[in-house]
Design an enzyme around this catalytic site. Sequence first.
Site, PDB file in Angstrom:
ATOM      1  N   ILE A 150       0.840  -1.204   0.000  1.00 55.07           N
ATOM      2  CA  ILE A 150       0.000   0.000   0.000  1.00 55.07           C
ATOM      3  C   ILE A 150       0.878   1.258   0.000  1.00 55.07           C
ATOM      4  CG2 ILE A 150      -1.730   1.309   1.314  1.00 55.07           C
ATOM      5  CD1 ILE A 150      -2.766  -1.463   2.319  1.00 55.07           C
ATOM      6  N   ASP A 169      10.418   2.513   7.430  1.00 59.45           N
ATOM      7  CA  ASP A 169      10.130   1.069   7.341  1.00 59.45           C
ATOM      8  C   ASP A 169      11.443   0.326   7.569  1.00 59.45           C
ATOM      9  OD1 ASP A 169       9.554  -1.570   6.638  1.00 59.45           O
ATOM     10  OD2 ASP A 169       8.038  -0.961   5.191  1.00 59.45           O
ATOM     11  N   ALA A 231      -4.592   1.524   8.644  1.00 60.19           N
ATOM     12  CA  ALA A 231      -3.893   0.241   8.884  1.00 60.19           C
ATOM     13  C   ALA A 231      -4.706  -0.591   9.885  1.00 60.19           C
ATOM     14  CB  ALA A 231      -2.479   0.498   9.358  1.00 60.19           C
ATOM     15  N   ASP A 256      -9.895   5.129   9.566  1.00 60.74           N
ATOM     16  CA  ASP A 256     -10.756   4.125   8.927  1.00 60.74           C
ATOM     17  C   ASP A 256     -10.868   2.900   9.825  1.00 60.74           C
ATOM     18  OD1 ASP A 256     -12.211   3.023   6.653  1.00 60.74           O
ATOM     19  OD2 ASP A 256     -10.499   1.658   6.445  1.00 60.74           O
ATOM     20  N   GLU A 261     -14.292  -1.718  16.819  1.00 61.53           N
ATOM     21  CA  GLU A 261     -15.116  -1.416  15.644  1.00 61.53           C
ATOM     22  C   GLU A 261     -16.464  -2.138  15.770  1.00 61.53           C
ATOM     23  OE1 GLU A 261     -12.793  -2.483  12.177  1.00 61.53           O
ATOM     24  OE2 GLU A 261     -11.211  -1.075  12.692  1.00 61.53           O
ATOM     25  N   HIS A 279     -14.115   1.248   8.335  1.00 59.63           N
ATOM     26  CA  HIS A 279     -13.191   0.234   7.793  1.00 59.63           C
ATOM     27  C   HIS A 279     -13.525  -0.074   6.321  1.00 59.63           C
ATOM     28  CE1 HIS A 279     -10.393  -3.212   9.216  1.00 59.63           C
ATOM     29  NE2 HIS A 279     -10.212  -2.997   7.919  1.00 59.63           N
TER      30      HIS A 279
HETATM   31  N1  LIG Z   1      -8.419  -0.340   6.100  1.00 60.82           N
HETATM   32  C1  LIG Z   1      -8.413  -1.279   5.187  1.00 60.82           C
HETATM   33  O1  LIG Z   1      -9.403  -1.514   4.522  1.00 60.82           O
HETATM   34  C2  LIG Z   1      -7.162  -2.058   4.939  1.00 60.82           C
HETATM   35  C3  LIG Z   1      -6.168  -2.121   5.876  1.00 60.82           C
HETATM   36  N2  LIG Z   1      -5.018  -2.807   5.615  1.00 60.82           N
HETATM   37  C4  LIG Z   1      -3.958  -2.828   6.632  1.00 60.82           C
HETATM   38  O2  LIG Z   1      -2.771  -2.296   6.059  1.00 60.82           O
HETATM   39  C5  LIG Z   1      -1.669  -3.112   6.442  1.00 60.82           C
HETATM   40  C6  LIG Z   1      -0.556  -2.974   5.409  1.00 60.82           C
HETATM   41  O3  LIG Z   1      -0.939  -3.586   4.203  1.00 60.82           O
HETATM   42  P1  LIG Z   1       0.120  -3.872   3.020  1.00 60.82           P
HETATM   43  O4  LIG Z   1       0.779  -2.623   2.619  1.00 60.82           O
HETATM   44  O5  LIG Z   1      -0.603  -4.664   1.995  1.00 60.82           O
HETATM   45  O6  LIG Z   1       1.131  -4.804   3.781  1.00 60.82           O
HETATM   46  P2  LIG Z   1       2.658  -5.104   3.423  1.00 60.82           P
HETATM   47  O7  LIG Z   1       3.033  -6.290   4.210  1.00 60.82           O
HETATM   48  O8  LIG Z   1       2.868  -5.109   1.967  1.00 60.82           O
HETATM   49  O9  LIG Z   1       3.413  -3.814   4.000  1.00 60.82           O
HETATM   50  C7  LIG Z   1       3.566  -3.562   5.357  1.00 60.82           C
HETATM   51  C8  LIG Z   1       4.892  -2.858   5.543  1.00 60.82           C
HETATM   52  O10 LIG Z   1       4.991  -2.481   6.912  1.00 60.82           O
HETATM   53  C9  LIG Z   1       6.358  -2.647   7.289  1.00 60.82           C
HETATM   54  N3  LIG Z   1       6.470  -2.741   8.742  1.00 60.82           N
HETATM   55  C10 LIG Z   1       6.216  -3.811   9.530  1.00 60.82           C
HETATM   56  N4  LIG Z   1       6.445  -3.491  10.818  1.00 60.82           N
HETATM   57  C11 LIG Z   1       6.850  -2.200  10.834  1.00 60.82           C
HETATM   58  C12 LIG Z   1       7.235  -1.304  11.869  1.00 60.82           C
HETATM   59  N5  LIG Z   1       7.284  -1.679  13.141  1.00 60.82           N
HETATM   60  N6  LIG Z   1       7.575  -0.033  11.505  1.00 60.82           N
HETATM   61  C13 LIG Z   1       7.540   0.362  10.217  1.00 60.82           C
HETATM   62  N7  LIG Z   1       7.218  -0.451   9.188  1.00 60.82           N
HETATM   63  C14 LIG Z   1       6.865  -1.721   9.503  1.00 60.82           C
HETATM   64  C15 LIG Z   1       6.805  -3.914   6.557  1.00 60.82           C
HETATM   65  O11 LIG Z   1       8.216  -3.956   6.433  1.00 60.82           O
HETATM   66  C16 LIG Z   1       6.108  -3.746   5.214  1.00 60.82           C
HETATM   67  O12 LIG Z   1       6.940  -3.114   4.264  1.00 60.82           O
HETATM   68  C17 LIG Z   1      -2.275  -4.499   6.571  1.00 60.82           C
HETATM   69  O13 LIG Z   1      -1.499  -5.326   7.420  1.00 60.82           O
HETATM   70  C18 LIG Z   1      -3.647  -4.233   7.125  1.00 60.82           C
HETATM   71  O14 LIG Z   1      -3.628  -4.270   8.525  1.00 60.82           O
HETATM   72  C19 LIG Z   1      -4.819  -3.435   4.432  1.00 60.82           C
HETATM   73  C20 LIG Z   1      -5.780  -3.410   3.469  1.00 60.82           C
HETATM   74  C21 LIG Z   1      -7.055  -2.774   3.661  1.00 60.82           C
HETATM   75  O1  LIG Z   2     -10.969  -7.360   5.562  1.00 66.43           O
HETATM   76  C1  LIG Z   2     -11.634  -6.389   5.281  1.00 66.43           C
HETATM   77  O2  LIG Z   2     -12.837  -6.414   5.103  1.00 66.43           O
HETATM   78  C2  LIG Z   2     -10.989  -5.063   5.188  1.00 66.43           C
HETATM   79  C3  LIG Z   2      -9.679  -5.083   4.526  1.00 66.43           C
HETATM   80  C4  LIG Z   2      -8.559  -5.110   5.480  1.00 66.43           C
HETATM   81  O3  LIG Z   2      -8.574  -4.524   6.512  1.00 66.43           O
HETATM   82  C5  LIG Z   2      -7.367  -5.890   5.114  1.00 66.43           C
HETATM   83  O4  LIG Z   2      -7.246  -6.334   3.963  1.00 66.43           O
HETATM   84  O5  LIG Z   2      -6.513  -6.051   5.983  1.00 66.43           O
END
Ligand SMILES: NC(=O)C1=CN([C@@H]2O[C@H](COP(=O)(O)OP(=O)(O)OC[C@H]3O[C@@H](n4cnc5c(N)ncnc54)[C@H](O)[C@@H]3O)[C@@H](O)[C@H]2O)C=CC1
Ligand SMILES: O=C(O)CCC(=O)C(=O)O
Length: 314
Positions: A150, A169, A231, A256, A261, A279
């Site tokens: 992301i 990161d 996140a 979000d 929640e 969310h």
């Molecule tokens: N609100 C929503 O609808 C959504 C929320 N999310 C949340 O977003 C998070 C991130 O998603 P992605 O980017 O796909 O995951 P990803 O795994 O591709 O990226 C996460 C990044 O965070 C870094 N990271 C881990 N621990 C860290 C720390 N202590 N300090 C700084 N950086 C750190 C990792 O090295 C990695 O590069 C998911 O785990 C999820 O919880 C994801 C999709 C939808």
């Molecule tokens: O799981 C969902 O409905 C929301 C997306 C999300 O938070 C995630 O992909 O981590």
Amino acid sequence: MKTVITELNWAKGNEILTKVGEIIYDPDLWKKQDLPKVIQDADVLIVRNQTKVTRLLLQSAPGLKVIGRLGVGLDNIDLQAVKDRNIALVCAKNANSISVAEYVFAVMFTFARHPAEATVSVKQGYWDRKRYTGAEIYGKTLGLIGIGEIGTRIAIRANAFGMNIIGYDPFLPPYELATSDFGVKLASLEEVISCSDFISLHVPLNKSTRYLINKQVLKLAKPTAIIINSARGGVIDEKALYEALVSGKLAGAALDVLEREPPLDSSLLELNNIILTPHIAGLTEESQIKTSVMVAREVIKVLNGEPSSCLVNM
Ligand SMILES: NC(=O)C1=CN([C@@H]2O[C@H](COP(=O)(O)OP(=O)(O)OC[C@H]3O[C@@H](n4cnc5c(N)ncnc54)[C@H](O)[C@@H]3O)[C@@H](O)[C@H]2O)C=CC1
Ligand SMILES: O=C(O)CCC(=O)C(=O)O
């Protein structure tokens, strides 16, 4: 093969799974008492983020082979228990990253231009152009905490808007940096917080990120800064955030995700300098079609013993 889907899923994914076996699809099953009973003969369990996949729940499904996660965050799943049982776990890697990235721009522009508030005032008969003088995001500094799927997609888009991008990161593999390719200047957490006009969080929720953004960290932010959390709720200490927003140490927040929640009686609900969404950052029609199809296909691949790029390494 029996698949149980405990939360909202898009039809396209369910259609794929129906072709290879029986499916039980109940979007409310995650909160029902009979969940353990329903999954007792399941081969596949498909969840979103509300089902608590605990060790105890897994015990009620002795034949479970694969868990599919309709998203990417894994904080609702006991990963150690999944590993101990040798159950495969697949997630929808990348499927909602663009949607989250676009959400971040939606809230940045809302804070910069206030279109919803201005609409209300026009409907009330006002034509107050001075009051709704906005700000450009061009030239502003965007601080990314977590530069994964992301974070990088946000950086690419922020470049196009002429923003300065800094990011924290500590876990990026060296070859990936090359974050210069995305225009991200790497910095410490403290630097990112203190230099940014917009701070956006994109880390998973785990032991290292719980309350990463706490009272001490928030003290470093510019009083004009906006923090965006799409996140997970536990990444920010909500009490400290409330205090920073009320005392003017921080200009605004867009959340979000919350620790609880829905938030029910959270004091954050009283604030005017906050955007709260249920969310939905990753929830778009496009991302959900992609998610449902990806999880269905990858689950079937795993069951057939084929390699899957969505398999979570544990
Ligand atoms: N609100 C929503 O609808 C959504 C929320 N999310 C949340 O977003 C998070 C991130 O998603 P992605 O980017 O796909 O995951 P990803 O795994 O591709 O990226 C996460 C990044 O965070 C870094 N990271 C881990 N621990 C860290 C720390 N202590 N300090 C700084 N950086 C750190 C990792 O090295 C990695 O590069 C998911 O785990 C999820 O919880 C994801 C999709 C939808
Ligand atoms: O799981 C969902 O409905 C929301 C997306 C999300 O938070 C995630 O992909 O981590």
